[in-house]
Design a protein around this motif. Structure first.
Motif, short mmCIF file in Angstrom:
data_model
loop_
_atom_site.label_atom_id
_atom_site.label_comp_id
_atom_site.label_asym_id
_atom_site.label_seq_id
_atom_site.Cartn_x
_atom_site.Cartn_y
_atom_site.Cartn_z
N LEU A 322 89.29 -12.61 18.82
CA LEU A 322 89.07 -11.64 17.97
C LEU A 322 90.28 -10.98 17.16
N GLY A 323 91.34 -10.92 17.87
CA GLY A 323 92.50 -10.22 17.37
C GLY A 323 92.28 -8.80 16.83
N LEU A 324 91.65 -8.03 17.42
CA LEU A 324 91.23 -6.64 16.99
C LEU A 324 91.71 -5.57 18.06
N GLY A 325 92.55 -4.62 17.66
CA GLY A 325 92.99 -3.54 18.41
C GLY A 325 93.19 -2.45 17.70
N TRP A 326 93.70 -1.18 18.43
CA TRP A 326 93.96 -0.06 17.76
C TRP A 326 94.97 0.72 18.39
N LEU A 327 95.67 1.60 17.47
CA LEU A 327 96.83 2.30 17.61
C LEU A 327 96.73 3.72 17.32
N VAL A 328 96.62 4.60 18.51
CA VAL A 328 96.61 6.36 17.99
C VAL A 328 97.87 6.86 18.00
N ALA A 329 98.31 7.34 16.88
CA ALA A 329 99.61 7.97 17.07
C ALA A 329 99.69 9.36 16.86
N PRO A 330 100.40 10.02 17.37
CA PRO A 330 100.94 11.32 16.70
C PRO A 330 100.94 11.69 15.44
N THR A 331 100.41 12.89 15.10
CA THR A 331 100.13 13.22 13.53
C THR A 331 101.61 13.00 13.02
N ALA A 332 102.50 13.54 13.62
CA ALA A 332 103.78 13.77 13.16
C ALA A 332 104.58 12.47 12.83
N MET A 333 103.90 11.34 13.56
CA MET A 333 104.64 10.14 13.48
C MET A 333 103.86 8.98 12.41
N ALA A 334 102.93 9.53 11.60
CA ALA A 334 102.14 8.84 10.69
C ALA A 334 102.90 8.19 9.65
N GLN A 335 103.71 9.15 9.11
CA GLN A 335 104.67 8.50 7.96
C GLN A 335 105.59 7.72 8.33
N ALA A 336 106.18 7.93 9.59
CA ALA A 336 107.30 7.12 10.22
C ALA A 336 106.59 5.54 10.63
N LEU A 337 105.39 5.50 11.04
CA LEU A 337 104.74 4.41 11.13
C LEU A 337 104.70 3.51 9.85
N ARG A 338 104.35 4.13 8.77
CA ARG A 338 104.13 3.57 7.86
C ARG A 338 105.30 2.84 7.18
N SER A 339 106.23 3.88 7.10
CA SER A 339 107.70 3.33 6.62
C SER A 339 108.34 2.35 7.14
N ALA A 340 108.05 2.46 8.78
CA ALA A 340 108.81 1.37 9.68
C ALA A 340 108.23 0.20 9.44
N ASN A 341 106.67 -0.05 9.02
CA ASN A 341 105.88 -1.08 8.90
C ASN A 341 105.52 -1.44 7.55
N PRO A 342 106.40 -1.63 6.76
CA PRO A 342 105.83 -1.67 5.19
C PRO A 342 105.00 -2.99 4.96
N VAL A 343 105.14 -3.94 5.67
CA VAL A 343 104.34 -5.19 5.42
C VAL A 343 103.20 -5.51 6.36
N ALA A 344 103.02 -4.34 7.38
CA ALA A 344 102.06 -4.68 8.37
C ALA A 344 100.86 -4.84 7.54
N ALA A 345 99.95 -5.83 8.39
CA ALA A 345 98.65 -6.08 7.89
C ALA A 345 97.73 -5.86 8.93
N ALA A 346 96.58 -5.16 8.57
CA ALA A 346 95.23 -5.22 9.51
C ALA A 346 94.73 -6.30 9.50
N PRO A 347 93.68 -6.64 10.55
CA PRO A 347 93.03 -7.77 10.60
C PRO A 347 92.01 -7.90 9.54
N PRO A 348 91.30 -9.11 9.28
CA PRO A 348 90.53 -9.42 8.24
C PRO A 348 89.36 -8.08 8.31
N VAL A 349 88.97 -7.64 7.01
CA VAL A 349 88.26 -6.51 6.74
C VAL A 349 86.87 -6.83 7.23
N LEU A 350 86.25 -8.10 7.09
CA LEU A 350 84.79 -8.31 7.59
C LEU A 350 84.67 -8.27 9.14
#
Length: 486
Positions: A322-350
């Protein structure tokens, strides 16, 4: 008959040539020539199906007779073969010759009959009907904007559902904004390590022994990995303190492969270490849903959400496919996660929406309850069978998860035993495969997730034979390896 070359679905394969003029080949002859050429140069490989005659005739804009004549000619020549009720297929290969046998005649490796390797759930018990119902439900109900470009952090509905599930079942401190959907634990770890590296952190500690895949994932982001030993109480925090690491990856609920649980005292000490070093804990919630002697302990993330990343997936509960998982991050690291992974893609929406539906309708909890009963019974059966057939072995590990550790006498050649077992169709794993260096400790990691109860006795009988095989005699470590766990 003139044929337009612009409307051919097979234009990349077939070059039929010009229309008939002054004695040129007829159309069915030109088609046969084009097909023969594509087979000879390997663009159509042996065993490949050619299009049905009616479909190819429509593509070519010709009569079906033209195609059937061409196919008939190539069947007579041995380039194609046809059977009633089956597709017409290529039956010739350019490298076929008496002195160069075809690959399909090369004897295959011994097929695996019994799988005692760790890392897989019971794939036979995948809830196909309910998963298919969830997929059908979301396919019919998804609104049009769900079908557009996906949110890199994951669909809000699944993020909310996962947050609620983790709060009630794992004691996590999670909400929609702190959860990201990823392809699994390894993907979540890579994203986290990139963010930490961008923050200036260069050293990371990991439990030893442990998953090599996670070590490789961390080093791929530029971090230096420091092994920290594990004992009966889990990660040795006193050894962690002596490393330059400010981040540690830990399987607190059920460490792999030792099967230990991080003790309450060390959990508290680990959180204190993260505060003192301005560091972070990356908690791999591996196998947490499968505890058989009591209720699972809550996650460390709930104790200190500002210092702990929580990783999880459905790979061990439903299926890694299925290739489905999750990551729970500290609130202060939310922007750092987005900036460090600009081309990260989530699994298919359906697929995300299907998992959300699967959880919301109570099917996930029902599946886990049934899986716990099945795995508890299977683990007990495996341990009884090992005790009866391999009395020299000692089983270790908490009554949890999908594997046990089988300790063996010091003179056992575990690598040789793994090879001997493979020759009989039994898949085994040496504990050394999860170490960064060789150890004098002799042990096998036996997974019982993906083997049926009825096969356990036969699998253990093959294991006993492999351990007593003459080819495994001699000092441990003398067998070929070429793989020292690095």
């Amino acid at each position: 008959m003139a044929v337009s070359q612009t409307n051919l679905a097979w234009a990349t394969l077939l070059d039929i040539g010009p229309s008939e003029h002054g004695g040129a080949l007829r159309l069915h002859d030109r088609l046969a020539l084009a097909l023969r050429t594509t087979i000879r140069d390997g663009r159509l490989t042996e065993g490949a199906a050619v299009p049905p005659s009616r479909a190819l005739a429509e593509e070519l804009g010709c009569s079906r007779w033209v195609v059937t004549e061409a196919y008939g000619q190539l069947i007579a020549e041995g380039f194609l073969s046809a059977r009633v009720g089956s597709a017409t297929r290529v039956s010739w290969s350019p490298d076929a010759s008496p002195t160069r046998p075809r690959a399909r005649h090369v004897p295959a490796q011994t097929a695996i009959r019994y799988d005692l390797a760790p890392g897989l759930p019971d794939l036979r018990a995948f809830p196909r009907r309910r998963w298919a119902e969830a997929v059908r439900a979301v396919t019919g109900s998804a609104v049009h904007y769900d079908l557009g470009l996906p949110d890199p952090a994951g669909h809000a509905e699944l993020r909310t559902t996962v947050a609620q599930y983790l709060r009630r079942s794992r004691g996590a401190d999670a909400d929609t904004t702190s959860v990201s959907v990823c392809a699994g634990v390894t993907d979540g770890l890579v994203r986290t390590c990139r963010a930490l590296h961008a923050r200036g952190i260069t050293d990371l500690a990991m439990e030893h022994p442990g998953w090599r895949r996670l070590r490789d994932a961390a080093t791929s982001t530029g971090l230096r990995v420091h092994p920290v030993p594990v004992d009966d109480d889990g990660l040795r925090v006193e050894d962690l303190v002596r490393t330059p690491a400010r981040v540690v990856v830990v399987g607190a609920a059920h460490q792999f492969p030792t099967g230990t649980v991080l003790s309450p005292r060390r959990r508290a000490r680990l959180v204190r270490w993260a505060r003192e070093t301005d560091g972070f804990v990356i908690e791999d919630d591996y196998d947490a849903e499968f505890r058989y002697d009591r209720h699972p302990v809550a996650v460390i993330q709930g104790m200190e959400p500002s210092r702990v990343f929580l990783l999880g997936s459905v790979s061990k509960t439903l299926s890694p496919a299925l290739g489905l998982g999750w990551l729970v991050a500290p609130t202060a690291m939310a922007q750092a996660l987005r900036s460090a992974n600009p081309v990260a893609a989530a699994p298919p929406v359906l697929d995300q929406l299907a998992l959300a539906t699967f959880i919301e309708r109570g099917w996930y909890d029902a599946h886990l309850r049934a899986a716990r009963r099945r795995f508890r019974s299977r683990r007990d059966l495996l341990i009884r069978t090992l005790a009866a057939q391999i009395p020299q072995g000692r089983v270790a590990g908490t009554a949890a998860g999908l594997h046990v550790l089988l300790h063996l006498p010091d003179d056992t050649d575990t690598r040789g035993s793994v090879r001997a077992a493979a020759a009989t169709g039994l898949r085994l794993t040496d504990l050394d495969d999860y170490r960064m260096h060789r150890s004098a400790e002799r042990a096998l990691v036996l997974g019982y997730g993906n083997i049926s109860d009825t096969d356990i006795a036969s699998a253990v009988a093959l294991l006993r034979e492999a351990l007593s095989s003459p080819s495994t005699s001699g000092p441990p470590g003398t067998a070929q390896s070429g793989d020292d766990g690095l």
